[in-house]
Enzyme design. Structure first.
Site, PDB file in Angstrom:
ATOM      1  N   HIS A   1     129.460  55.176  47.512  1.00  0.00           N
ATOM      2  CA  HIS A   1     128.968  56.519  47.870  1.00  0.00           C
ATOM      3  C   HIS A   1     127.474  56.632  47.611  1.00  0.00           C
ATOM      4  O   HIS A   1     126.926  57.731  47.603  1.00  0.00           O
ATOM      5  CB  HIS A   1     129.746  57.569  47.074  1.00  0.00           C
ATOM      6  CG  HIS A   1     131.225  57.471  47.285  1.00  0.00           C
ATOM      7  ND1 HIS A   1     131.874  58.102  48.326  1.00  0.00           N
ATOM      8  CD2 HIS A   1     132.175  56.753  46.636  1.00  0.00           C
ATOM      9  CE1 HIS A   1     133.171  57.798  48.284  1.00  0.00           C
ATOM     10  NE2 HIS A   1     133.374  56.972  47.269  1.00  0.00           N
TER      11      HIS A   1
ATOM     12  N   GLU B   1     108.932  46.716  21.298  1.00  0.00           N
ATOM     13  CA  GLU B   1     109.878  47.836  21.362  1.00  0.00           C
ATOM     14  C   GLU B   1     110.837  47.821  20.165  1.00  0.00           C
ATOM     15  O   GLU B   1     111.085  48.848  19.537  1.00  0.00           O
ATOM     16  CB  GLU B   1     110.694  47.761  22.660  1.00  0.00           C
ATOM     17  CG  GLU B   1     109.893  47.908  23.942  1.00  0.00           C
ATOM     18  CD  GLU B   1     109.347  46.591  24.470  1.00  0.00           C
ATOM     19  OE1 GLU B   1     108.995  46.521  25.653  1.00  0.00           O
ATOM     20  OE2 GLU B   1     109.255  45.609  23.676  1.00  0.00           O
TER      21      GLU B   1
ATOM     22  N   LYS C   1     102.934  42.063  28.621  1.00  0.00           N
ATOM     23  CA  LYS C   1     102.919  42.381  27.178  1.00  0.00           C
ATOM     24  C   LYS C   1     101.481  42.325  26.640  1.00  0.00           C
ATOM     25  O   LYS C   1     101.045  43.217  25.889  1.00  0.00           O
ATOM     26  CB  LYS C   1     103.788  41.375  26.415  1.00  0.00           C
ATOM     27  CG  LYS C   1     105.277  41.460  26.704  1.00  0.00           C
ATOM     28  CD  LYS C   1     106.055  40.417  25.892  1.00  0.00           C
ATOM     29  CE  LYS C   1     107.533  40.372  26.243  1.00  0.00           C
ATOM     30  NZ  LYS C   1     108.271  39.305  25.492  1.00  0.00           N
TER      31      LYS C   1
ATOM     32  N   GLY D   1     117.651  34.007  24.681  1.00  0.00           N
ATOM     33  CA  GLY D   1     117.941  35.424  24.484  1.00  0.00           C
ATOM     34  C   GLY D   1     119.027  35.931  25.409  1.00  0.00           C
ATOM     35  O   GLY D   1     120.011  36.551  24.995  1.00  0.00           O
ATOM     36  N   ARG D   2     118.905  35.624  26.675  1.00  0.00           N
ATOM     37  CA  ARG D   2     119.854  36.145  27.655  1.00  0.00           C
ATOM     38  C   ARG D   2     121.176  35.381  27.627  1.00  0.00           C
ATOM     39  O   ARG D   2     122.096  35.690  28.373  1.00  0.00           O
ATOM     40  CB  ARG D   2     119.235  36.125  29.057  1.00  0.00           C
ATOM     41  CG  ARG D   2     118.644  34.803  29.457  1.00  0.00           C
ATOM     42  CD  ARG D   2     117.825  34.915  30.734  1.00  0.00           C
ATOM     43  NE  ARG D   2     117.198  33.654  31.045  1.00  0.00           N
ATOM     44  CZ  ARG D   2     116.024  33.264  30.563  1.00  0.00           C
ATOM     45  NH1 ARG D   2     115.347  34.053  29.739  1.00  0.00           N
ATOM     46  NH2 ARG D   2     115.502  32.067  30.893  1.00  0.00           N
TER      47      ARG D   2
ATOM     48  N   GLU E   1     115.799  36.588  35.222  1.00  0.00           N
ATOM     49  CA  GLU E   1     114.892  36.038  34.205  1.00  0.00           C
ATOM     50  C   GLU E   1     115.055  34.517  34.115  1.00  0.00           C
ATOM     51  O   GLU E   1     114.130  33.800  33.757  1.00  0.00           O
ATOM     52  CB  GLU E   1     115.131  36.675  32.831  1.00  0.00           C
ATOM     53  CG  GLU E   1     113.965  36.478  31.863  1.00  0.00           C
ATOM     54  CD  GLU E   1     114.145  37.216  30.546  1.00  0.00           C
ATOM     55  OE1 GLU E   1     113.511  38.268  30.356  1.00  0.00           O
ATOM     56  OE2 GLU E   1     114.951  36.735  29.705  1.00  0.00           O
TER      57      GLU E   1
ATOM     58  N   LYS F   1     115.397  37.882  18.644  1.00  0.00           N
ATOM     59  CA  LYS F   1     115.292  36.432  18.449  1.00  0.00           C
ATOM     60  C   LYS F   1     113.960  36.098  17.788  1.00  0.00           C
ATOM     61  O   LYS F   1     113.882  35.393  16.800  1.00  0.00           O
ATOM     62  CB  LYS F   1     115.441  35.701  19.780  1.00  0.00           C
ATOM     63  CG  LYS F   1     115.287  34.191  19.672  1.00  0.00           C
ATOM     64  CD  LYS F   1     115.497  33.468  20.991  1.00  0.00           C
ATOM     65  CE  LYS F   1     115.254  31.972  20.810  1.00  0.00           C
ATOM     66  NZ  LYS F   1     115.439  31.195  22.053  1.00  0.00           N
TER      67      LYS F   1
HETATM   68  O1  F6P Z   1     110.432  39.831  27.251  1.00  0.00           O
HETATM   69  C1  F6P Z   1     111.573  39.184  27.614  1.00  0.00           C
HETATM   70  C2  F6P Z   1     112.348  38.727  26.404  1.00  0.00           C
HETATM   71  O2  F6P Z   1     111.674  37.738  25.738  1.00  0.00           O
HETATM   72  C3  F6P Z   1     113.741  38.286  26.775  1.00  0.00           C
HETATM   73  O3  F6P Z   1     113.807  36.972  27.198  1.00  0.00           O
HETATM   74  C4  F6P Z   1     114.470  38.567  25.498  1.00  0.00           C
HETATM   75  O4  F6P Z   1     115.837  38.601  25.678  1.00  0.00           O
HETATM   76  C5  F6P Z   1     113.884  39.911  25.105  1.00  0.00           C
HETATM   77  O5  F6P Z   1     112.514  39.831  25.517  1.00  0.00           O
HETATM   78  C6  F6P Z   1     113.969  40.282  23.670  1.00  0.00           C
HETATM   79  O6  F6P Z   1     113.381  39.308  22.870  1.00  0.00           O
HETATM   80  P1  F6P Z   1     113.717  39.236  21.301  1.00  0.00           P
HETATM   81  O7  F6P Z   1     115.169  39.017  21.144  1.00  0.00           O
HETATM   82  O8  F6P Z   1     112.872  38.109  20.791  1.00  0.00           O
HETATM   83  O9  F6P Z   1     113.297  40.554  20.710  1.00  0.00           O
END
Ligand code: F6P
Length: 539
Positions: free
Chosen positions: A377, A208, A507, A260-261, A346, A202
């Site tokens: 289990h 990452e 972060k 995002g979620r 979240e 987003k």
């Molecule tokens: O760090 C949490 C977050 O901001 C989430 O809310 C989001 O879904 C995820 O990281 C990834 O963010 P992006 O889609 O901006 O890479």
């Protein structure tokens, strides 16, 4: 009724219900099952094995009304700035509405744009599947590597695992972790000439995802002609200018009013739309839209997301049970618990109200789970005999696998889900455990010694969510159900479910530590523990 009065009545009813036996409530209230079960968008919910008495159930509904769930629901669907701390609308329902809808975000019409992006996605997905959209060397794409994390990963992953064919025409692999091992595993066996990399973020600033995108780009560039390489490297984001600057060929956009979620309904799931076939994706959107219609139109007492939310608030705040386990009794739904962890924790893992004042009650419980019967289990020992009560939720699919007559029956799967709900509710007394021991031939002494170990307290709540089959429609409805449930809980707890400031500190500190690493070692102001760990890890 004022909100405070509703909470007072809620706690009073909870205190009275705390000592009641769930199983006795069916005799006490012959309409219990009808009152506490509901059908919506292809799903059947049974909340009658929850711990609430009729009085407590009614007190929960009063709390929902006093919290203005209806008004806040209308504000969300009207595209008001319900995300107060970021000044944004929250309009994921607009993404799954039928073409020609009329959603507005902060007064700006957005449905035409949604329809246009969706048409673009369809055209691209169809072209990749037909081979009309091919790689730099003209070969058809046979695999997709979806790079993203959090909401840019968990939603598409749960969709792919749930709906993928056993032998997909296009292989779809996901990379989220910054551990290079994740990318290495995903690229193993893939041919750059037939691989499409979809970078999903987003913000397009996530460490990452950018690191993994760089690695994927280098992998492609090592084998492909520069001319045409960008056909293999596309972006999905709310920051298209950043994706372009990063080197993505084409970009599919979504807007900041999609959290995002809550974004799996957008271009974030383009890779699924391609690998599953566009009609499958459209059917999932339709299933979610059906749940939206139910949520918007059903009265609170017959509203599936509202009742599911109230059961959670009752357990967390009424009976002090700050955890919930979710067990999908369908292998294809194995990722549902991790999807729900982000969605719920979240969203509602907050300690201040919308106005910034500290909360005085529990908010989001710890959500965890494993597919049934695997969890049985593993950690169900604690669910049945641990001192704390952990409410359970069984997501049950009557027919999970092939229709073929020779296919193994599914009753052994779902019968376990039913049995778990029963066992949690009924338990087993020490007397019964002892009698059982004696019946198994144990001596009086041995049966007595073991009886308490083999006793089940019982009276533990559970909910069953049942669907005939896991189709694109029922999956869409299920995920939308949980989204609206999460929203209703946020309304009742009076928190902002749509920001996530809590993820930022880690972060920032990670970046500072990396700076120290680049500088050759821990800076003087680092605490001794972290400094020692860094020195050890730097080797
Ligand atoms: O760090 C949490 C977050 O901001 C989430 O809310 C989001 O879904 C995820 O990281 C990834 O963010 P992006 O889609 O901006 O890479």
């Amino acid at each position: 009724m004022t909100r405070d009065a509703a909470w007072t009545a809620f706690h009073q009813a909870a205190a009275e219900a705390a000592s009641a036996r769930i199983v006795d409530q069916f005799a006490a209230d012959p309409d219990r099952l009808a009152r506490m079960s509901v059908e919506a968008a292809g799903l059947y919910l049974d909340l009658s094995k929850q711990s609430w008495t009729k009085a407590a159930f009614d007190a929960c509904l009063d709390l929902a009304r006093a919290s203005d769930v209806e008004g806040r629901r209308a504000a969300l669907f009207a595209g008001e700035a319900v995300n107060l701390t970021e000044g944004r609308a929250v309009l994921h329902p607009a993404l799954r509405a039928a073409p020609g809808a009329d959603f507005k975000a902060l007064g700006e019409p957005v449905s035409a744009e949604v329809d246009a992006v969706r048409a673009d996605m369809k055209a691209y997905a169809d072209a990749v599947r037909s081979g009309a959209e091919a790689g730099a060397t003209g070969r058809k794409f046979e695999a997709i590597v979806h790079v993203g994390i959090g909401g840019s990963d968990l939603g598409p992953r749960v969709v792919w695992d749930a709906l993928r064919p056993l032998d997909p025409a296009i292989d779809l692999r996901f990379v989220a972790n910054i551990d290079p091992r994740d990318m290495a595993e995903a690229l193993t066996g893939l041919d750059p000439e037939t691989t499409l990399v979809v970078v999903v973020s987003k913000t397009f600033t996530t460490q990452e995802t950018l690191a993994n995108a760089e690695a994927a780009k280098a992998w492609l560039a090592a084998s492909l002609p520069a001319e045409g390489m960008t056909k293999h490297f596309i972006g999905v984001t709310a920051a298209p200018e950043k994706a372009a600057a990063f080197g993505c060929g084409r970009t599919f956009a979504f807007r900041d009013w999609v959290g995002g979620r809550y974004s799996l309904w957008s271009a974030v799931s383009l890779s699924c739309g391609i690998a599953l076939g566009w009609d499958v994706f459209e059917r999932m959107l339709a299933g979610a839209a059906a749940m939206d219609d139910h949520f918007v139109s059903a009265p609170l007492e017959r509203n599936a997301p509202v009742l599911l939310a109230l059961a959670q608030v009752f357990n967390v705040d009424g009976l002090n049970r700050p955890a919930r386990t979710v067990a999908p009794y369908a292998h294809a739904l194995r990722r549902l618990p991790s999807f729900l962890q982000q969605l719920e924790m979240e969203s509602n893992g907050k300690r201040v109200h919308r106005d910034g004042t500290p909360v005085t009650r529990q908010t989001c419980p710890v959500v965890f789970g494993e597919p049934g019967t695997n969890g049985q289990h593993a950690f169900f020992q604690q669910i049945h005999q641990g001192p704390q009560t952990v409410p359970a939720e069984f997501v049950i699919v009557a027919k999970t696998h092939a229709d073929a007559p020779e296919a193994p029956p599914e009753a052994p799967l779902w019968s376990n889900a039913l049995a778990q709900g029963q066992a949690l509710m009924l338990g087993k007394t020490t007397e019964a455990a002892k009698a059982e021991g004696l019946a198994q031939g144990l001596s009086e002494e041995e049966a007595t010694r073991l009886a308490s170990h083999r006793t089940f307290a019982g009276n533990r709540p559970s909910t069953a969510i049942v669907m005939e089959r896991l189709t694109p429609e029922t999956l869409g409805a299920l995920l939308a159900l949980y989204e609206h449930k999460t929203f209703v809980e946020g309304v009742i707890w009076d928190i902002n479910s749509f920001d996530q400031w809590g993820v930022e500190l880690g972060k920032v500190l990670a970046k500072a530590i990396l700076k120290d690493v680049d500088a050759g070692g821990p800076s003087a102001d680092l605490d001794p523990s972290t400094a020692a760990l860094m020195t050890r890890l730097m080797g």
